[in-house]
Design a protein around this motif. Structure first.
Motif, PDB file in Angstrom:
ATOM      1  N   LEU A   9       2.856  14.524 -37.187  1.00 18.90           N
ATOM      2  CA  LEU A   9       2.318  15.877 -36.223  1.00 18.90           C
ATOM      3  C   LEU A   9       2.489  15.219 -35.072  1.00 18.90           C
ATOM      4  CD1 LEU A   9       1.821  19.226 -35.863  1.00 18.90           C
ATOM      5  CD2 LEU A   9      -0.501  18.291 -36.831  1.00 18.90           C
ATOM      6  N   ASP A  10       2.390  15.704 -33.949  1.00 22.59           N
ATOM      7  CA  ASP A  10       2.419  15.774 -32.607  1.00 22.59           C
ATOM      8  C   ASP A  10       1.455  17.419 -31.934  1.00 22.59           C
ATOM      9  OD1 ASP A  10       3.845  13.629 -32.348  1.00 22.59           O
ATOM     10  OD2 ASP A  10       5.457  14.246 -31.492  1.00 22.59           O
ATOM     11  N   LEU A  11       0.719  16.730 -32.016  1.00 24.92           N
ATOM     12  CA  LEU A  11      -0.590  18.158 -31.200  1.00 24.92           C
ATOM     13  C   LEU A  11      -1.161  18.109 -29.558  1.00 24.92           C
ATOM     14  CD1 LEU A  11      -2.207  19.970 -32.320  1.00 24.92           C
ATOM     15  CD2 LEU A  11      -3.936  18.738 -32.720  1.00 24.92           C
ATOM     16  N   LYS A  12      -0.527  18.963 -29.005  1.00 24.69           N
ATOM     17  CA  LYS A  12      -1.036  18.640 -27.959  1.00 24.69           C
ATOM     18  C   LYS A  12      -1.584  20.438 -27.718  1.00 24.69           C
ATOM     19  CE  LYS A  12       3.172  16.638 -26.505  1.00 24.69           C
ATOM     20  NZ  LYS A  12       4.190  16.026 -25.271  1.00 24.69           N
ATOM     21  N   ILE A  13      -2.816  19.863 -27.268  1.00 27.33           N
ATOM     22  CA  ILE A  13      -4.020  21.105 -26.759  1.00 27.33           C
ATOM     23  C   ILE A  13      -4.180  20.893 -25.264  1.00 27.33           C
ATOM     24  CG2 ILE A  13      -5.851  22.776 -27.220  1.00 27.33           C
ATOM     25  CD1 ILE A  13      -6.004  21.119 -29.854  1.00 27.33           C
ATOM     26  N   ASN A  14      -3.938  22.108 -24.631  1.00 29.16           N
ATOM     27  CA  ASN A  14      -4.359  22.274 -22.664  1.00 29.16           C
ATOM     28  C   ASN A  14      -5.048  23.272 -22.414  1.00 29.16           C
ATOM     29  OD1 ASN A  14      -1.868  19.779 -22.861  1.00 29.16           O
ATOM     30  ND2 ASN A  14      -0.726  21.613 -22.090  1.00 29.16           N
ATOM     31  N   ASN A  15      -6.095  22.848 -21.345  1.00 30.39           N
ATOM     32  CA  ASN A  15      -6.925  24.133 -21.002  1.00 30.39           C
ATOM     33  C   ASN A  15      -5.956  25.176 -20.381  1.00 30.39           C
ATOM     34  OD1 ASN A  15      -8.141  26.185 -19.329  1.00 30.39           O
ATOM     35  ND2 ASN A  15     -10.220  24.604 -20.477  1.00 30.39           N
ATOM     36  N   LEU A  37      -6.461  18.121 -25.876  1.00 31.08           N
ATOM     37  CA  LEU A  37      -6.062  17.244 -26.267  1.00 31.08           C
ATOM     38  C   LEU A  37      -4.710  15.872 -27.127  1.00 31.08           C
ATOM     39  CD1 LEU A  37      -7.186  14.969 -29.212  1.00 31.08           C
ATOM     40  CD2 LEU A  37      -6.354  17.184 -30.777  1.00 31.08           C
ATOM     41  N   ASP A  38      -4.327  15.024 -26.794  1.00 31.60           N
ATOM     42  CA  ASP A  38      -2.301  14.432 -27.206  1.00 31.60           C
ATOM     43  C   ASP A  38      -2.993  13.575 -27.738  1.00 31.60           C
ATOM     44  OD1 ASP A  38       0.053  14.085 -26.532  1.00 31.60           O
ATOM     45  OD2 ASP A  38       0.088  13.963 -24.621  1.00 31.60           O
ATOM     46  N   LEU A  90       2.022  22.464 -31.234  1.00 35.06           N
ATOM     47  CA  LEU A  90       2.611  21.765 -32.275  1.00 35.06           C
ATOM     48  C   LEU A  90       3.790  21.519 -32.894  1.00 35.06           C
ATOM     49  CD1 LEU A  90      -0.350  23.617 -32.845  1.00 35.06           C
ATOM     50  CD2 LEU A  90      -0.329  23.026 -35.319  1.00 35.06           C
ATOM     51  N   THR A  91       4.286  20.319 -33.050  1.00 35.36           N
ATOM     52  CA  THR A  91       5.279  19.693 -34.058  1.00 35.36           C
ATOM     53  C   THR A  91       5.823  19.408 -34.438  1.00 35.36           C
ATOM     54  OG1 THR A  91       6.667  19.916 -31.356  1.00 35.36           O
ATOM     55  CG2 THR A  91       7.547  19.401 -33.226  1.00 35.36           C
ATOM     56  N   LYS A  93      12.560  12.820 -37.918  1.00 32.86           N
ATOM     57  CA  LYS A  93      13.887  14.848 -36.747  1.00 32.86           C
ATOM     58  C   LYS A  93      12.665  16.013 -36.941  1.00 32.86           C
ATOM     59  CE  LYS A  93      17.850  13.191 -39.154  1.00 32.86           C
ATOM     60  NZ  LYS A  93      19.599  13.593 -39.710  1.00 32.86           N
ATOM     61  N   GLN A  94      12.751  16.736 -35.982  1.00 33.67           N
ATOM     62  CA  GLN A  94      11.765  17.485 -35.835  1.00 33.67           C
ATOM     63  C   GLN A  94      12.650  18.816 -36.489  1.00 33.67           C
ATOM     64  OE1 GLN A  94      11.300  19.485 -32.212  1.00 33.67           O
ATOM     65  NE2 GLN A  94      11.642  21.112 -31.914  1.00 33.67           N
ATOM     66  N   ALA A  95      11.260  19.168 -37.330  1.00 29.02           N
ATOM     67  CA  ALA A  95      11.765  19.585 -38.177  1.00 29.02           C
ATOM     68  C   ALA A  95      11.083  20.976 -37.968  1.00 29.02           C
ATOM     69  CB  ALA A  95      10.525  19.384 -39.219  1.00 29.02           C
TER      70      ALA A  95
END
Length: 205
Positions: free
Chosen positions: A97-103, A111-112, A157-158, A164-166
């Motif tokens: 899981l690629d998790l990116k959280i921005n303000n 969070l990245d 979220l990816t 491969k991207q699911a």
């Protein structure tokens, strides 16, 4: 004497591990009662996953003090037969899981991170993750610098399966008004309407 030294070393390692978890303040435990309806960010379409596993069903987020909690419910983490888990699909695939959280207000990165979803439990760099296969559940707990509310965040979220991207998910932090989790059980010899139940259907069906 050598056995005694090994025994004391083992005890020290256990105590050190316990103190690390206590100092972090672990809260998530796979308990669905920890989450409330107001914590849901949104649902994700079922069946849009491009792999045999990793299909996001819903995403929840909440903030307590300076800790952020995230929950992802998957549709196909496991396979059941007679209500028993016969296969953990996350264990038999490379699921990340690629998790990116921005303000959302100032675009600062909150969070990245890249998470290995095959892990049942992992604590690293003030971030704790827990997977509960019996509930198709993955949870994450991490420290954040400021007491930023989920509605001030953007969530990206990816999910990747075997490179491969699911599936992916995006939320601007605003809670959805929609609610789900509904199931119907229909027996083959029963109708769905009042009339069919009491008077039968054409052709005896």
């Amino acid at each position: 004497m050598k056995k005694n030294k090994l025994f004391y070393l083992f005890i020290m390692i256990i105590l050190l591990f316990s103190s690390v978890k206590l100092s972090f303040g672990q809260t998530i435990s796979g308990d669905l009662n920890f989450w409330e309806k107001s914590n849901i960010l949104n649902f994700d379409a079922i069946g849009d996953c491009k792999a045999k596993t990793g299909d996001i069903s819903s995403v929840f987020a909440k903030v307590k003090g300076e800790q952020l909690f995230l929950r992802i419910t998957f549709d196909n983490m496991i396979i059941r037969k007679h209500n028993k888990i016969i296969e953990d699909l996350f264990q038999n695939s490379e699921v990340f899981l690629d998790l990116k959280i921005n303000n959302r207000l100032n675009k600062n990165i909150i969070l990245d991170r890249h998470f290995d979803l095959k892990k049942i439990e992992l604590s690293k760099d003030e971030t704790y993750q827990l997977r509960t296969p019996s509930s198709n559940l993955w949870e994450m707990q991490t420290n954040i610098v400021s007491n930023t509310k989920p509605e001030d965040m953007e969530f990206h979220l990816t999910v990747f399966v075997d490179g491969k991207q699911a599936d992916d998910f995006y939320s601007n932090g605003k809670n959805t008004d929609a609610f789900g989790n509904c199931a119907f059980v229909h027996h083959g010899n029963q109708g769905l309407t009042y009339t069919e139940v009491f008077y039968g259907s054409p052709n005896g069906q």
